[in-house]
Design an enzyme around this catalytic site. Structure first.
Site, PDB file in Angstrom:
ATOM      1  NE  ARG A  86      -4.228   0.130   2.488  1.00  0.00           N
ATOM      2  CZ  ARG A  86      -5.378  -1.654   2.124  1.00  0.00           C
ATOM      3  NH1 ARG A  86      -4.968  -2.371   2.547  1.00  0.00           N
ATOM      4  NH2 ARG A  86      -6.210  -1.193   2.245  1.00  0.00           N
ATOM      5  NE  ARG A 123     -16.152  -3.453   0.835  1.00  0.00           N
ATOM      6  CZ  ARG A 123     -15.216  -3.153   0.649  1.00  0.00           C
ATOM      7  NH1 ARG A 123     -14.691  -3.689  -0.287  1.00  0.00           N
ATOM      8  NH2 ARG A 123     -14.373  -2.657   1.348  1.00  0.00           N
ATOM      9  NE  ARG A 167     -10.725   1.214   3.532  1.00  0.00           N
ATOM     10  CZ  ARG A 167     -12.193   0.916   3.548  1.00  0.00           C
ATOM     11  NH1 ARG A 167     -13.143   1.164   4.033  1.00  0.00           N
ATOM     12  NH2 ARG A 167     -11.580  -0.389   3.017  1.00  0.00           N
TER      13      ARG A 167
HETATM   14  P1  AMP Z   1      -9.070  -3.645   3.097  1.00  0.00           P
HETATM   15  O1  AMP Z   1      -9.530  -4.901   3.928  1.00  0.00           O
HETATM   16  O2  AMP Z   1      -7.581  -3.773   2.433  1.00  0.00           O
HETATM   17  O3  AMP Z   1      -9.495  -2.430   2.814  1.00  0.00           O
HETATM   18  O4  AMP Z   1      -8.227  -2.713   4.567  1.00  0.00           O
HETATM   19  C1  AMP Z   1      -8.649  -2.680   5.809  1.00  0.00           C
HETATM   20  C2  AMP Z   1      -7.856  -2.212   6.850  1.00  0.00           C
HETATM   21  O5  AMP Z   1      -6.966  -2.946   7.297  1.00  0.00           O
HETATM   22  C3  AMP Z   1      -6.801  -0.304   6.083  1.00  0.00           C
HETATM   23  O6  AMP Z   1      -7.351   0.436   5.505  1.00  0.00           O
HETATM   24  C4  AMP Z   1      -5.628  -0.610   6.976  1.00  0.00           C
HETATM   25  O7  AMP Z   1      -5.980  -0.065   8.206  1.00  0.00           O
HETATM   26  C5  AMP Z   1      -5.773  -1.716   7.086  1.00  0.00           C
HETATM   27  N1  AMP Z   1      -4.255  -2.704   5.445  1.00  0.00           N
HETATM   28  C6  AMP Z   1      -4.894  -3.397   5.251  1.00  0.00           C
HETATM   29  N2  AMP Z   1      -3.863  -3.713   4.328  1.00  0.00           N
HETATM   30  C7  AMP Z   1      -2.614  -2.720   4.467  1.00  0.00           C
HETATM   31  C8  AMP Z   1      -1.334  -2.774   4.751  1.00  0.00           C
HETATM   32  N3  AMP Z   1      -0.603  -3.380   3.689  1.00  0.00           N
HETATM   33  N4  AMP Z   1      -0.465  -1.691   5.470  1.00  0.00           N
HETATM   34  C9  AMP Z   1      -0.787  -1.298   6.302  1.00  0.00           C
HETATM   35  N5  AMP Z   1      -2.270  -1.121   7.037  1.00  0.00           N
HETATM   36  C10 AMP Z   1      -3.239  -1.867   6.191  1.00  0.00           C
END
Ligand code: AMP
Length: 209
Positions: A86, A123, A167
């Site tokens: 990310r 969602r 986000r």
């Molecule tokens: P997601 O399910 O991919 O939308 O991720 C949900 C949340 O998890 C994100 O908004 C971040 O707070 C955390 N997160 C997920 N992947 C990462 C990553 N590679 N690095 C840091 N935080 C992460």
């Protein structure tokens, strides 16, 4: 050949990963799912992670890398890496600490930002079956219940509009550098993720040939 899925929250990475897992033999590892399962344990690490996720902020690299690496066997299976990297720092960590010389393609899910907020706030997810619904385009047969597992559908706290905006802000800060990183390695492939899930799946199939 592993696939690294890159794209905004709500760009359809999880939906496509679920299809590729079922139809094409991929293993799907999502850092978001791994972090949420740590939160569910209510450990002190989990509580710290929850606070960051609920504010739409990133969790620190070493925590994410640890969780990620202990859930991957890259030399045994073909993986979809979802939600990592990310940041540009995570691109370097992934290359140096995990992928080494493993073959991969980076797949960028391009989608108009206007569509994203609408997609995310509608969602609903079924954590056990992994199925992702959209209340407008792909609702469950029975309101609030997963068609596959019968479990109750969840509206993630971080899918509420105010958090989604944060986000997206964080996403915008890093995406150009990440695309540049993979483009320079000639590993970057784009799909038009504003299309329907079936059409996005077809585009990914073409990349796999
Ligand atoms: P997601 O399910 O991919 O939308 O991720 C949900 C949340 O998890 C994100 O908004 C971040 O707070 C955390 N997160 C997920 N992947 C990462 C990553 N590679 N690095 C840091 N935080 C992460």
């Amino acid at each position: 050949m592993h696939l690294i899925f890159i794209g905004a929250p709500g760009s359809g990475k999880g939906t496509q990963a679920d299809r590729l897992r079922k139809n094409d033999g991929y293993y799907h590892v999502s850092t978001g799912d791994l972090l949420r399962s740590e939160v569910a344990k209510a450990s002190s690490l989990g509580l710290r992670i929850k606070e960051l996720i609920d504010n739409g902020q990133l969790v620190d690299d070493s925590t994410v890398l640890d969780l990620f690496s202990s859930n991957l066997m890259l030399d045994k299976h073909k993986y979809i890496l979802d939600g990592f990297p990310r940041t540009i720092n995570q691109c370097n960590l992934l290359a140096d600490k995990l992928l080494h010389d493993q073959p991969f393609k980076a797949v960028y899910f391009e989608v108009d930002e206007g569509k994203i907020v609408e997609r995310i706030v509608n969602r609903r997810v079924a954590p056990k079956s992994g199925k992702i619904y959209n209340l407008i385009f792909d609702p469950p047969e029975v309101d609030g219940v997963c068609d596959i597992s019968g479990e109750k559908l969840i509206h993630r706290d971080d899918d509420k509009e105010e958090v989604v905006k944060n986000r997206l802000k964080i996403y915008r800060e890093s995406i150009a550098e990440i695309l540049d990183f993979y483009s320079k390695l000639s590993k970057l492939h784009r799909v038009d993720a504003s299309e329907s899930p079936d059409l996005v799946y077809d585009q990914i199939q073409k990349l796999l040939k």
